[in-house]
Design a protein around this motif. Structure first.
Motif, PDB file in Angstrom:
ATOM      1  N   ILE A  47      -2.593   1.453  -9.721  1.00  0.00           N
ATOM      2  CA  ILE A  47      -3.870   1.402  -9.016  1.00  0.00           C
ATOM      3  C   ILE A  47      -4.980   1.759 -10.003  1.00  0.00           C
ATOM      4  O   ILE A  47      -4.845   2.711 -10.795  1.00  0.00           O
ATOM      5  CB  ILE A  47      -3.885   2.392  -7.828  1.00  0.00           C
ATOM      6  CG1 ILE A  47      -2.705   2.119  -6.890  1.00  0.00           C
ATOM      7  CG2 ILE A  47      -5.191   2.309  -7.064  1.00  0.00           C
ATOM      8  CD1 ILE A  47      -2.591   3.118  -5.758  1.00  0.00           C
ATOM      9  N   PRO A  48      -6.099   1.010 -10.027  1.00  0.00           N
ATOM     10  CA  PRO A  48      -7.223   1.371 -10.914  1.00  0.00           C
ATOM     11  C   PRO A  48      -7.675   2.807 -10.673  1.00  0.00           C
ATOM     12  O   PRO A  48      -7.631   3.321  -9.546  1.00  0.00           O
ATOM     13  CB  PRO A  48      -8.310   0.365 -10.525  1.00  0.00           C
ATOM     14  CG  PRO A  48      -7.551  -0.807  -9.989  1.00  0.00           C
ATOM     15  CD  PRO A  48      -6.344  -0.241  -9.308  1.00  0.00           C
ATOM     16  N   THR A  49      -8.108   3.447 -11.732  1.00  0.00           N
ATOM     17  CA  THR A  49      -8.391   4.883 -11.677  1.00  0.00           C
ATOM     18  C   THR A  49      -9.449   5.213 -10.637  1.00  0.00           C
ATOM     19  O   THR A  49      -9.297   6.157  -9.836  1.00  0.00           O
ATOM     20  CB  THR A  49      -8.843   5.371 -13.061  1.00  0.00           C
ATOM     21  OG1 THR A  49      -7.852   5.038 -14.029  1.00  0.00           O
ATOM     22  CG2 THR A  49      -9.055   6.883 -13.049  1.00  0.00           C
ATOM     23  N   HIS A  97       3.929   4.239  -7.197  1.00  0.00           N
ATOM     24  CA  HIS A  97       3.357   3.511  -8.330  1.00  0.00           C
ATOM     25  C   HIS A  97       1.844   3.723  -8.398  1.00  0.00           C
ATOM     26  O   HIS A  97       1.067   2.772  -8.423  1.00  0.00           O
ATOM     27  CB  HIS A  97       3.678   2.016  -8.215  1.00  0.00           C
ATOM     28  CG  HIS A  97       5.129   1.722  -7.986  1.00  0.00           C
ATOM     29  ND1 HIS A  97       6.083   1.810  -8.983  1.00  0.00           N
ATOM     30  CD2 HIS A  97       5.797   1.362  -6.867  1.00  0.00           C
ATOM     31  CE1 HIS A  97       7.280   1.502  -8.493  1.00  0.00           C
ATOM     32  NE2 HIS A  97       7.128   1.232  -7.201  1.00  0.00           N
ATOM     33  N   GLN A  98       1.418   4.997  -8.477  1.00  0.00           N
ATOM     34  CA  GLN A  98      -0.008   5.266  -8.553  1.00  0.00           C
ATOM     35  C   GLN A  98      -0.621   4.743  -9.847  1.00  0.00           C
ATOM     36  O   GLN A  98      -1.823   4.462  -9.910  1.00  0.00           O
ATOM     37  CB  GLN A  98      -0.265   6.779  -8.463  1.00  0.00           C
ATOM     38  CG  GLN A  98       0.105   7.387  -7.123  1.00  0.00           C
ATOM     39  CD  GLN A  98       1.550   7.886  -7.099  1.00  0.00           C
ATOM     40  OE1 GLN A  98       2.328   7.542  -7.995  1.00  0.00           O
ATOM     41  NE2 GLN A  98       1.893   8.685  -6.096  1.00  0.00           N
ATOM     42  N   GLU A  99       0.230   4.593 -10.911  1.00  0.00           N
ATOM     43  CA  GLU A  99      -0.311   4.140 -12.190  1.00  0.00           C
ATOM     44  C   GLU A  99      -0.768   2.684 -12.133  1.00  0.00           C
ATOM     45  O   GLU A  99      -1.511   2.233 -13.020  1.00  0.00           O
ATOM     46  CB  GLU A  99       0.741   4.292 -13.293  1.00  0.00           C
ATOM     47  CG  GLU A  99       1.939   3.353 -13.181  1.00  0.00           C
ATOM     48  CD  GLU A  99       2.994   3.837 -12.202  1.00  0.00           C
ATOM     49  OE1 GLU A  99       4.010   3.152 -12.039  1.00  0.00           O
ATOM     50  OE2 GLU A  99       2.778   4.907 -11.595  1.00  0.00           O
ATOM     51  N   TYR A 150       0.839  -1.209   0.000  1.00  0.00           N
ATOM     52  CA  TYR A 150       0.000   0.000   0.000  1.00  0.00           C
ATOM     53  C   TYR A 150       0.865   1.246   0.000  1.00  0.00           C
ATOM     54  O   TYR A 150       0.592   2.205  -0.755  1.00  0.00           O
ATOM     55  CB  TYR A 150      -0.925  -0.017   1.209  1.00  0.00           C
ATOM     56  CG  TYR A 150      -1.803   1.211   1.319  1.00  0.00           C
ATOM     57  CD1 TYR A 150      -2.989   1.312   0.595  1.00  0.00           C
ATOM     58  CD2 TYR A 150      -1.433   2.276   2.130  1.00  0.00           C
ATOM     59  CE1 TYR A 150      -3.790   2.443   0.692  1.00  0.00           C
ATOM     60  CE2 TYR A 150      -2.219   3.413   2.230  1.00  0.00           C
ATOM     61  CZ  TYR A 150      -3.394   3.489   1.509  1.00  0.00           C
ATOM     62  OH  TYR A 150      -4.187   4.618   1.596  1.00  0.00           O
ATOM     63  N   LEU A 200     -10.363   3.525  -8.001  1.00  0.00           N
ATOM     64  CA  LEU A 200      -9.851   3.316  -6.655  1.00  0.00           C
ATOM     65  C   LEU A 200      -8.837   4.388  -6.281  1.00  0.00           C
ATOM     66  O   LEU A 200      -8.797   4.857  -5.134  1.00  0.00           O
ATOM     67  CB  LEU A 200      -9.203   1.920  -6.559  1.00  0.00           C
ATOM     68  CG  LEU A 200      -8.601   1.542  -5.205  1.00  0.00           C
ATOM     69  CD1 LEU A 200      -9.665   1.563  -4.105  1.00  0.00           C
ATOM     70  CD2 LEU A 200      -7.956   0.162  -5.263  1.00  0.00           C
ATOM     71  N   LEU A 201      -8.036   4.818  -7.261  1.00  0.00           N
ATOM     72  CA  LEU A 201      -7.048   5.864  -6.990  1.00  0.00           C
ATOM     73  C   LEU A 201      -7.727   7.174  -6.616  1.00  0.00           C
ATOM     74  O   LEU A 201      -7.258   7.902  -5.731  1.00  0.00           O
ATOM     75  CB  LEU A 201      -6.157   6.050  -8.210  1.00  0.00           C
ATOM     76  CG  LEU A 201      -5.038   7.092  -8.081  1.00  0.00           C
ATOM     77  CD1 LEU A 201      -4.072   6.706  -6.958  1.00  0.00           C
ATOM     78  CD2 LEU A 201      -4.292   7.245  -9.405  1.00  0.00           C
ATOM     79  N   ALA A 240       2.583   1.561  -3.454  1.00  0.00           N
ATOM     80  CA  ALA A 240       1.652   1.892  -4.539  1.00  0.00           C
ATOM     81  C   ALA A 240       1.199   3.337  -4.454  1.00  0.00           C
ATOM     82  O   ALA A 240       1.115   4.032  -5.475  1.00  0.00           O
ATOM     83  CB  ALA A 240       0.463   0.947  -4.502  1.00  0.00           C
ATOM     84  N   THR A 241       0.869   3.823  -3.258  1.00  0.00           N
ATOM     85  CA  THR A 241       0.373   5.200  -3.119  1.00  0.00           C
ATOM     86  C   THR A 241       1.485   6.236  -3.191  1.00  0.00           C
ATOM     87  O   THR A 241       1.209   7.408  -3.479  1.00  0.00           O
ATOM     88  CB  THR A 241      -0.369   5.354  -1.779  1.00  0.00           C
ATOM     89  OG1 THR A 241       0.505   4.961  -0.711  1.00  0.00           O
ATOM     90  CG2 THR A 241      -1.621   4.489  -1.759  1.00  0.00           C
ATOM     91  N   ILE A 269      -8.934   6.820  -3.007  1.00  0.00           N
ATOM     92  CA  ILE A 269      -7.815   6.908  -2.053  1.00  0.00           C
ATOM     93  C   ILE A 269      -7.295   8.340  -1.970  1.00  0.00           C
ATOM     94  O   ILE A 269      -6.993   8.836  -0.874  1.00  0.00           O
ATOM     95  CB  ILE A 269      -6.696   5.929  -2.467  1.00  0.00           C
ATOM     96  CG1 ILE A 269      -7.178   4.488  -2.341  1.00  0.00           C
ATOM     97  CG2 ILE A 269      -5.452   6.157  -1.615  1.00  0.00           C
ATOM     98  CD1 ILE A 269      -6.172   3.460  -2.815  1.00  0.00           C
TER      99      ILE A 269
END
Length: 545
Positions: free
Chosen positions: A347-349, A343-345, A336, A351-352, A339-340, A355
């Motif tokens: 994460i599905p749009t 690597h935000q890319e 988590y 869901l991003l 990713a946050t 978040i």
């Protein structure tokens, strides 16, 4: 300052001189032999024990015309006082042959040979041996006019009843668990393995505590070199006290500086019996219900006793689930954070966006969120363990809910982080071995920091380092990652997967001795093949005709 260091130097030298013989100074003067005067012998025993209040001395008069003074000495609380009264005192007082003896030596011989209806009776002249037997729960019989004593085995006292183990519960299998009595624990294993090749060797460890330690193995199945190595490591332990099996575990493990356990411990007799049948060695310590098993391998800590009592497909699924849960508890917060942060890319749009909206009011970066919540959950977990059982679980649950909800409303952490940390905490409870679960809890913080610095690259690098470290560990000469590294295909049937019992013809490699077979060949069930289904109605019709 010079005076301080001078005094400290003298104190350290004094402590080193006392520990050089690995004996406490209080036990050094217990030397010599039994004297021919009963009064002197009793005075020596009182002096050695500090005239303790729990030392019981019963004086009797035996021999011809009841002229020979005799004393029965034992410690209240650690002896079977009923057996002492029924089989020792009454036997001495009612024995007719004792009334004919005219010396203390003859009286003790008659007591040892005929009068005492107890096992483990022997004569002893050395004072230190007599004191050791007395402290271990034995009873000492002294007579005036002889330089020897009779020592009987009367160990007993109060002990906890046999109950189901609290830390390793199973939905199927035995409900018996070890207790703090060494002899009872040995008997529980012997009830399962009724074989004369189940050998038990006892040693005494701790110069002050004199703790009984038993080594148990099956001769002909275990590796003899491993047995010798276990004895060698136990013999090399020189310490004043052994209070729990964890003391021994830290002295005999192959690798000290690792968070992963290299010695398996359990409180289930059926678990110990199963490992003994595979070729492992059990180390039992008096005063604790936890038994050590060596050698230990990594995959062993994800196996449970009910895996062998259930169908192979169910057991295999549960084992896969446990391994998955272990990695979730290990790297879920790190994923988590990585990713946050980097690597935000990935994460599905949708869901991003959710978040990002949650984190808009949070003043801390994701790594600080994770550390705050992880430390808070660790505090709650430790508090729940230390509190009484009646309120411990309630405090843990209520505290987690209140703190999580309050932290989200205060804008300190995001709701997504609370969910991730909660799933991680629950996952850590699903690992069967507490030692492996707490290792994951410690390494989890390192993965969080690695993800906060380099993202997923740090997580992958951490996993590589962890597996390289695991592959370098040995447990009594056995590779820790067996059967993965080295790769042993035959042992895969009882690793992450659990094949049917009829496929386990041989014991695991690197553990067993010459006797590697544990079942006959062609054990696969072959039921009769029938194209018709027979019912009771058809059988009744046939009988009528």
């Amino acid at each position: 300052m010079p005076f301080f260091f001078k005094g400290r130097h003298k104190t350290e030298k004094k402590q080193e001189s006392l520990m050089s013989g690995h004996k406490s100074p209080e036990t050094n003067h217990v030397t010599g032999s039994v004297r021919d005067s009963l009064a002197e012998n009793l005075d020596v025993l009182k002096e050695i024990t500090g005239n303790s209040a729990d030392i019981v001395i019963r004086r009797l008069k035996t021999g011809a015309d009841s002229q020979i003074e005799t004393a029965v000495v034992y410690i209240a609380g650690i002896t079977n006082e009923k057996a002492i009264h029924d089989f020792l005192l009454e036997s001495i007082m009612n024995a007719q042959e004792l009334m004919k003896k005219e010396s203390g030596g003859e009286v003790l011989e008659a007591i040892a040979e005929d009068a005492v209806a107890l096992g483990g009776v022997n004569q002893e002249k050395r004072l230190d041996k007599i004191v050791d037997s007395l402290m271990a729960g034995g009873t000492v019989i002294l007579a005036d006019g002889t330089e020897s004593a009779v020592v009987t085995s009367t160990k007993g006292g109060e002990k906890r009843s046999i109950k189901e183990p609290e830390n390793q519960q199973a939905f199927r299998g035995s409900r018996e668990g070890f207790i703090e009595a060494l002899d009872t624990n040995i008997a529980l294993i012997r009830k399962i393995i009724k074989n004369p090749n189940l050998w038990v060797e006892k040693v005494n460890m701790g110069s002050v505590t004199k703790t009984d330690v038993a080594i148990m193995y099956i001769n002909g199945i275990c590796n003899k070199k491993t047995v010798k190595e276990v004895k060698k490591r136990l013999a090399g332990i020189e310490i004043d006290s052994i209070l729990e099996s964890g003391y021994i575990e830290q002295f005999i493990e192959d690798v000290t500086f690792t968070t992963f356990p290299t010695v398996y411990h359990t409180e289930r007799p059926d678990m110990v019996a199963g490992n003994l049948l595979e070729g492992r060695i059990a180390i039992l310590v008096d005063g604790t219900p936890f038994v050590l098993l060596v050698p230990a391998v990594f995959i062993q800590f994800f196996q449970s006793v009910e895996d062998y009592y259930s169908r192979f497909d169910i057991a295999t699924f549960i084992r896969f689930l446990r391994v998955l849960i272990f990695f979730i508890s290990l790297i879920a917060p790190a994923i988590y954070v990585g990713a946050t942060t980097f690597h935000q890319e990935m994460i599905p749009t949708q869901l991003l966006i959710v978040i990002a909206a949650q984190r808009e009011i949070v003043p801390f970066p994701a790594v600080m969120e994770a550390l705050i919540m992880e430390i808070s959950f660790e505090i709650l977990r430790e508090a729940g363990i230390r509190l009484p059982k009646a309120i411990g679980s309630a405090v843990s649950i209520v505290g987690a809910i209140v703190i999580g909800q309050a932290a989200v409303q205060a804008g300190i952490v995001s709701p997504a982080m609370v969910i991730i940390v909660a799933i991680t905490a629950i996952s850590s409870f699903a690992t069967p071995s507490f030692a492996m679960a707490i290792s994951a809890r410690l390494i989890r913080f390192l993965f969080i920091l690695a993800a906060a610095t380099t993202g997923f690259f740090g997580i992958i690098l951490g996993l590589i380092i962890m597996f390289v470290h695991l592959s370098s560990i040995r447990s009594f000469g056995v590779p820790y990652m067996t059967p993965f590294a080295p790769f042993i295909s035959r042992n895969w049937g009882d690793s992450v997967v659990r094949l049917p019992w009829w496929t386990h013809e041989k014991r695991p490699e690197l553990l067993g001795n010459d006797n590697k077979l544990r079942q006959g060949k062609h054990q696969k069930p072959h039921p009769p093949v029938s194209s018709e289904m027979k019912t009771n109605q058809e059988e009744g019709d046939q009988n009528e005709t």
